[in-house]
Design an enzyme around this catalytic site. Structure first.
Site, short mmCIF file in Angstrom:
data_model
loop_
_atom_site.label_atom_id
_atom_site.label_comp_id
_atom_site.label_asym_id
_atom_site.label_seq_id
_atom_site.Cartn_x
_atom_site.Cartn_y
_atom_site.Cartn_z
N TYR A 167 -15.19 38.69 65.17
CA TYR A 167 -13.85 38.94 64.62
C TYR A 167 -12.96 39.52 65.71
O TYR A 167 -13.33 40.48 66.39
CB TYR A 167 -13.98 39.91 63.44
CG TYR A 167 -12.74 40.15 62.62
CD1 TYR A 167 -11.54 39.47 62.86
CD2 TYR A 167 -12.75 41.05 61.56
CE1 TYR A 167 -10.42 39.70 62.08
CE2 TYR A 167 -11.64 41.28 60.77
CZ TYR A 167 -10.47 40.59 61.04
OH TYR A 167 -9.35 40.83 60.27
N CYS A 168 -11.77 38.94 65.89
CA CYS A 168 -10.76 39.43 66.85
C CYS A 168 -11.36 39.48 68.26
O CYS A 168 -11.92 38.50 68.73
CB CYS A 168 -10.23 40.78 66.38
SG CYS A 168 -8.81 41.39 67.31
N ILE A 169 -11.30 40.62 68.94
CA ILE A 169 -11.85 40.69 70.30
C ILE A 169 -13.36 40.55 70.27
O ILE A 169 -13.98 40.14 71.26
CB ILE A 169 -11.43 42.01 71.00
CG1 ILE A 169 -11.69 41.95 72.50
CG2 ILE A 169 -12.12 43.20 70.36
CD1 ILE A 169 -10.83 40.97 73.25
#
Length: 553
Positions: free
Chosen positions: A284-286
């Site tokens: 998720y995300c970074i």
């Protein structure tokens, strides 16, 4: 320390010089503004004489600042709003369209122009906010007294707080409550193994890598909004990485270490506990960016059959950072020099420093909304679980964070072949052959969906891309149900380079994309079998979920 850490002055100097080199375009832009303001005044005069003049500057649907009927209750208020909108929109457009200026300078200057005018909005000041004046009169000044109380509390806290004094949330009690056990711990993370909900589970486990900017429980907020609980109830064995909140002693921890001693170790532990040769990995995300780098590394070191990840999911994650969204305005040599100085002293980037930057990406909803409602209206913010999570941010260690800023945001090396070396291997996303399920969201201001879509053309394996309505959080934490307001588009995207063309060919579906995702997971995660044990000799139960690292401040 730089007096201008973000290089704002030099950016606007370049924009000014660009316009000075194009006097004809400058004159045309000024004529455009004059015509717009003249039309405003003409409509105002028409309204005054009963001619039924219309607003020439429409308030955007998502702009809550001027939605209250008080703003249209008289001509003066309406004209004030229209003049504000006309001038700010013109100036931002003029800055963005600066002739001959560099694209990054234009984007940065437009961003800082928007920041300035967001701060100067008439809604932010008592004497120009008719709603605030009306509330003060209605309450005989009680709203202002309460506003002063809120203001003093925020001054003491050193921040415009988004939560009330009594948040009513506690990790492990009413958020992050899905039953599970911590079965591994090292200096970087704790690994949570969630308990099965039924007598049968899919043979292949799921390992989730959350971003290290905030804590993992955004995916386990409560029983109704928990992605973890939903996957467990669907019959999957789920493992979650819970990152340690780093202090100065972790300053030298590298991005490579987070991959090898963090994510890869979690995958190996999940395989050992379940007896499965491979996992499904989620980032998720970074955390998804890191997973992308790990997938490229594993495919550089091993043949596809030996890679311990069978297929993977990216949630709102960038691999190509050529257009990373509005955060681009913060990342230049000026800001990097400032960040390096801060992190050299501290050993990490403090959560307040990080939070301030992210709030500037959406100032009207994350800053000025609270200024207006708390200080001018005297309202106490509601206690919301997602806001509690948002305020529970973490620090970032120096070595790892600087690597991400330079390698990803500045040089965009993850999208380039053999430009990054990890564990002695040059990595190339084109070597990744494992099937990918990738999700973007329409209103994402942190990882714009057109940027997340670019991964489909960078990897070699098949890609199913999904675009969900809403933003970076609510578009992902999007449980199915009769009350769901979300919609999504889903379709094959492997090798596709044009996101707009792909979207035009997809059918909009009502509801949560989780339904489509779980069908895809069921097809690839093996047969149903008895759940694996919890508390094995090599991976004993260390404590109950959500563990100890998540509670560190």
């Amino acid at each position: 320390m730089h007096l201008d850490p973000f290089g704002i002055g030099s950016t606007f100097f370049k924009i000014q010089q660009a316009w000075l080199r194009h006097p004809q375009q400058q004159l045309e832009a000024q004529r455009e503004l004059a015509a717009s303001l003249w039309m405003l005044n003409l409509n105002a005069l028409t309204t005054m004489v009963g001619g039924g003049g219309k607003n020439t500057e429409k308030i955007a649907d998502g702009d809550e600042r001027f939605q209250d009927p008080e703003w249209q209750a008289n001509l003066g208020n309406s004209l004030m709003v229209q003049n504000y909108l006309a001038y700010t929109r013109w100036l931002e457009r003029a800055v963005y369209d600066s002739p001959g200026a560099d694209s990054k300078d234009r984007h940065a200057a437009a961003f800082w122009t928007r920041q300035w005018f967001n701060a100067l909005a008439p809604s932010n000041f008592f004497l120009t906010n008719p709603v605030a004046i009306h509330k003060a009169m209605q309450t005989r000044g009680a709203s202002l007294a309460k506003g002063i109380e809120h203001f003093m509390a925020d001054v003491k806290a050193g921040d415009v707080q988004m939560m009330g004094n009594d948040p009513a949330f506690e990790v492990g009690k009413n958020i992050a409550t899905t039953p599970g056990s911590v079965v591994f711990r090292n200096e970087l993370f704790e690994l949570i193994q969630y308990h099965p909900a039924g007598k049968k589970v899919r043979a292949m486990p799921i390992v989730i890598t959350p971003p290290w900017i905030n804590k993992f429980y955004i995916m386990d907020l409560n029983e109704k909004k928990s992605m973890v609980r939903h996957l467990v109830n669907e019959g999957f064995t789920v493992f979650m990485i819970s990152w340690k909140n780093p202090g100065a002693d972790m300053a030298d921890n590298t991005f490579e270490k987070y991959l090898l001693k963090g994510m890869l170790k979690a995958i190996e532990a999940a395989c050992a506990i379940t007896g499965a040769p491979k996992v499904h990995a989620i980032g998720y995300c970074i955390g998804g960016t890191a997973l992308t780098a790990l997938m490229a590394l594993l495919n550089s070191k091993f043949k596809p059959a030996q890679v311990p990840v069978a297929h993977w999911t990216l949630l709102a994650s960038l691999a190509d950072f050529s257009r990373p969204g509005e955060i681009e305005a913060f990342i230049n040599e000026h800001s990097l020099a400032t960040i390096e100085q801060l992190m050299e002293k501290q050993g990490f980037l403090d959560k307040k420093q990080l939070s301030s930057a992210f709030r500037l990406l959406r100032p009207n909803s994350l800053i000025w909304h609270y200024v207006v409602h708390k200080y001018l209206y005297g309202e106490t913010p509601p206690s919301l679980d997602v806001l509690y999570w948002n305020s529970d941010s973490t620090r970032l260690p120096r070595a790892m964070h600087l690597f991400c800023l330079r390698q990803f945001y500045v040089d965009n090396n993850l999208a380039k072949k053999d430009a990054i070396v990890l564990d002695g291997q040059k990595i190339d996303l084109g070597r990744i052959t494992q099937p990918l399920y990738s999700v973007g969201t329409t209103e994402d201001h942190i990882t714009p969906w057109a940027g997340t879509f670019k991964t489909a053309a960078l990897v070699k394996g098949p890609v199913r891309y999904v675009l969900s309505t809403s933003g970076h959080i609510l578009g992902i934490i999007n449980p199915p149900g009769p009350t769901s307001k979300r919609e999504y588009w889903a379709g094959e995207a492997g090798g596709v380079t044009n996101s707009k063309t792909w979207l035009a060919e997809q059918k909009k579906e009502a509801g949560s994309w989780w339904t489509d995702w779980c069908s895809w997971l069921h097809e690839g995660c093996g047969p149903l079998q008895a759940p694996p044990g919890i508390g094995l000799p090599d991976y004993p139960v260390l404590c109950d979920a959500p563990g100890t690292y998540v509670k560190e401040t």
